[in-house]
Design an enzyme around this catalytic site. Structure first.
Site, PDB file in Angstrom:
ATOM      1  CG  ASP A  27      -6.917  -3.372   1.239  1.00  0.00           C
ATOM      2  OD1 ASP A  27      -5.853  -4.006   1.162  1.00  0.00           O
ATOM      3  OD2 ASP A  27      -7.001  -2.137   1.089  1.00  0.00           O
ATOM      4  CG  ASP A  29      -1.653  -0.739   4.198  1.00  0.00           C
ATOM      5  OD1 ASP A  29      -1.814  -0.594   5.430  1.00  0.00           O
ATOM      6  OD2 ASP A  29      -0.760  -1.438   3.703  1.00  0.00           O
ATOM      7  CB  CYS A 112       3.428 -15.339  -4.895  1.00  0.00           C
ATOM      8  SG  CYS A 112       2.525 -13.782  -4.747  1.00  0.00           S
TER       9      CYS A 112
HETATM   10 ZN   LIG Z   1       2.254 -13.585  -2.525  1.00  0.00          ZN
END
Ligand SMILES: [Zn+2]
Length: 544
Positions: A27, A29, A112
């Site tokens: 990851d 941030d 999404c």
């Molecule tokens: Zn996405």
């Protein structure tokens, strides 16, 4: 079975040896750099402690590196793609290059498939890095990083920061204190399954007795370690208990099975009978094993059996023991807490000098012939792609209430899924009640091998922490795990198969190993929302 044991190259990952991990996905941030909300300015990039050294160590160990990052600031217009690329260039200038950058540019409202906690970024990174999610570790600072990892079938490590919620820490399979500690443990686990160089004693590659005297799930999670032993032995004999006998017959690499209850392992043991112990010792001597590898769970001791094996004339004995073994063990192996059971066992095999064949993978697996479809089975199940709900559990504390499972079946059916309800012969009343909510009742219809075949054709299994969860992992079917936290999820969760964990990981039964729930109302699983099960099935059954 298996080639004769050849000299192993020693504990050097790479060189043809099987490795647990090919890649580490990070990851951005809060894990690599300080979390500056919606940052489009390279000047504001600040590395977190230990990141630079840690990434160098991972690269030096041959691991590929990727970044998996939600950047909804793009969808919200807070910064441009060009600004984001400048930030990424700055990060690479500080820590060196990454082999894959996977960014979700969407907002929550976009619906999404890539925004974490969904698994899309992890799957895409694995593809770009030429591997599979099961051979990737994801390191992140919040629950959705770990959830995305598990849903893809990857390993998830949580490195909490002050903003990480305590429920997220409790639910994570693996928690590291800081980035350096995460790197250290990734490398330790990678190293621990590389076979040790065997001392030049005894005959090599003869008969090896392997032992896992517990229930079906325990035997299944020992499968990779048994295959490692089989790779270096001429013949492998497995000693198991009555509750593990059916699973023992499904494992590749096992040439012969000896079944005997062990009173120091059984949850409901008979009194120790000296005549029976003498008979077991004679039976073990008749196996003619040159050596033995005793696999145990973290709360079991290999020592009573090691004594019988010595009396049976076995010259080399390996086991995991914190307790002083005296002359009972030749290989006294130790494993830190929290390691997944399959890896724990693989590390014992490695300490005894056995590693997986180069073409093998450190995943659970069954004999191919056990999975060949039998006539009539498809008629009972209907076409592939159904969801299986298995409401029973070998230990009552790990099962949700029947009504909860009935509600889950009703919700799945309402969402358009065809639901099959499975259970053993003793669970017919339960499966009938649960299936009445809209599923097909298959209670008592299949033995363990039959259940494996049913699971192999399912899109997903909904189950507690019990044998069929490991059976699903062994046939590659994703699992919605209603996991009571009585034992650690990191050790007993479905291994290297896409998984969604549900249930309250902070419930007071946590780490009690209770067989019957010690808390009124069974709160760890009573709060599982059927809508969450439907959502989990949607994620896991979506095409990779
Ligand atoms: Zn996405």
């Amino acid at each position: 079975m298996g080639a004769r044991l050849v000299e192993h190259p020693g504990r050097t990952p790479g060189g043809g040896a099987v490795t647990l991990f090919d890649a580490v996905l990070l990851d951005r941030d809060g894990t690599l750099v300080e979390d500056v909300p919606y940052n489009g300015d390279p000047e504001k990039v600040r590395l977190l402690p230990g990141v630079r050294v840690g990434l160098d160590r991972l690269r030096a160990a041959g691991l590929r590196l990727g970044v998996v990052s939600n950047q909804s600031g793009l969808a919200r217009g807070f910064f441009s793609v060009g600004q984001m690329r400048a930030v990424h260039a700055r990060i690479e200038a500080l820590v060196g290059p990454f082999d894959s950058w996977q960014v979700c540019p969407h907002d929550e409202a976009d619906g999404c498939l890539c925004r974490k906690p969904l698994p899309g970024l992890v799957r895409a990174a694995a593809v770009e890095l030429g591997t599979v999610p099961g051979r990737c570790v994801v390191v992140g600072d919040i629950g959705r990083d770990v959830t995305a990892a598990l849903a893809a079938g990857a390993v998830g490590v949580l490195v909490p920061t002050p903003v990480t919620r305590s429920e997220e820490v409790a639910a994570a399979p693996w928690v590291a204190g800081d980035f350096c500690e995460a790197v250290e443990e990734i490398l330790r686990r990678q190293h621990a399954v590389q076979p040790a160089v065997r001392p030049a004693v005894g005959r090599r590659g003869g008969t090896v007795l392997v032992v896992r005297a517990d229930s079906a799930g325990d035997v299944l999670v020992t499968g990779p370690a048994i295959r490692a032993v089989a790779h270096g032995a001429d013949r492998v004999v497995l000693l198991c208990g009555p509750r593990g006998r059916a699973a023992a017959g499904l494992l590749p690499g096992v040439d012969e099975v000896v079944e005997h209850p062990l009173p120091w392992i059984d949850p409901d043991p008979d009194r120790v009978n000296p005549a029976e112990m003498a008979a077991l010792t004679r039976r073990l001597a008749a196996v003619g094993a040159d050596e033995a590898v005793i696999f145990t769970s973290f709360h079991q001791s290999p020592l009573p059996l090691a004594l019988l094996l010595r009396m049976a004339g076995v010259r080399r004995v390996a086991g995991i023991s914190e307790d002083y073994p005296g002359s009972l063990l030749d290989v006294r192996h130790r494993v830190p807490p929290g390691v997944p059971e399959p890896e724990r066992a693989l590390s014992l095999a490695a300490a005894a000098g056995y590693g997986l064949a180069p073409a093998d993978q450190p995943t659970l697996r069954l004999r191919a012939e056990a999975l060949a479809t039998r006539p009539g089975e498809a008629a009972a199940t209907g076409p592939d792609g159904y969801v299986v709900v298995h409401p029973g559990a070998s230990v009552p504390a790990r099962a949700a209430a029947p009504q909860r499972y009935a509600d889950i079946v009703a919700a799945l059916t309402a969402a358009g899924h065809r639901v099959l309800v499975t259970g053993g012969p003793a669970e017919r009343e339960l499966t009938e009640r649960v299936a009445a909510a809209g599923g097909v009742d298959l209670g008592g219809r299949f033995d363990l091998a039959g259940l494996a075949r049913v699971l192999a054709r399912a899109s997903c299994l909904v189950v507690g922490n019990t044998g069929p969860a490991h059976l699903a992992a062994a046939v590659g079917t994703p699992v919605v795990s209603l996991f009571a936290p009585t034992v650690p999820f990191g050790q007993w969760g479905p291994y290297r198969v896409p998984t969604v964990r549900l249930g309250d990981a902070t419930a007071p039964c946590r780490d009690t190993r209770a067989a019957t729930c010690p808390v009124p109302g069974h709160p760890c699983l009573a709060g599982v929302d059927p809508a969450d099960v439907v959502a989990a099935v949607r994620v896991l059954a979506s095409p990779g």
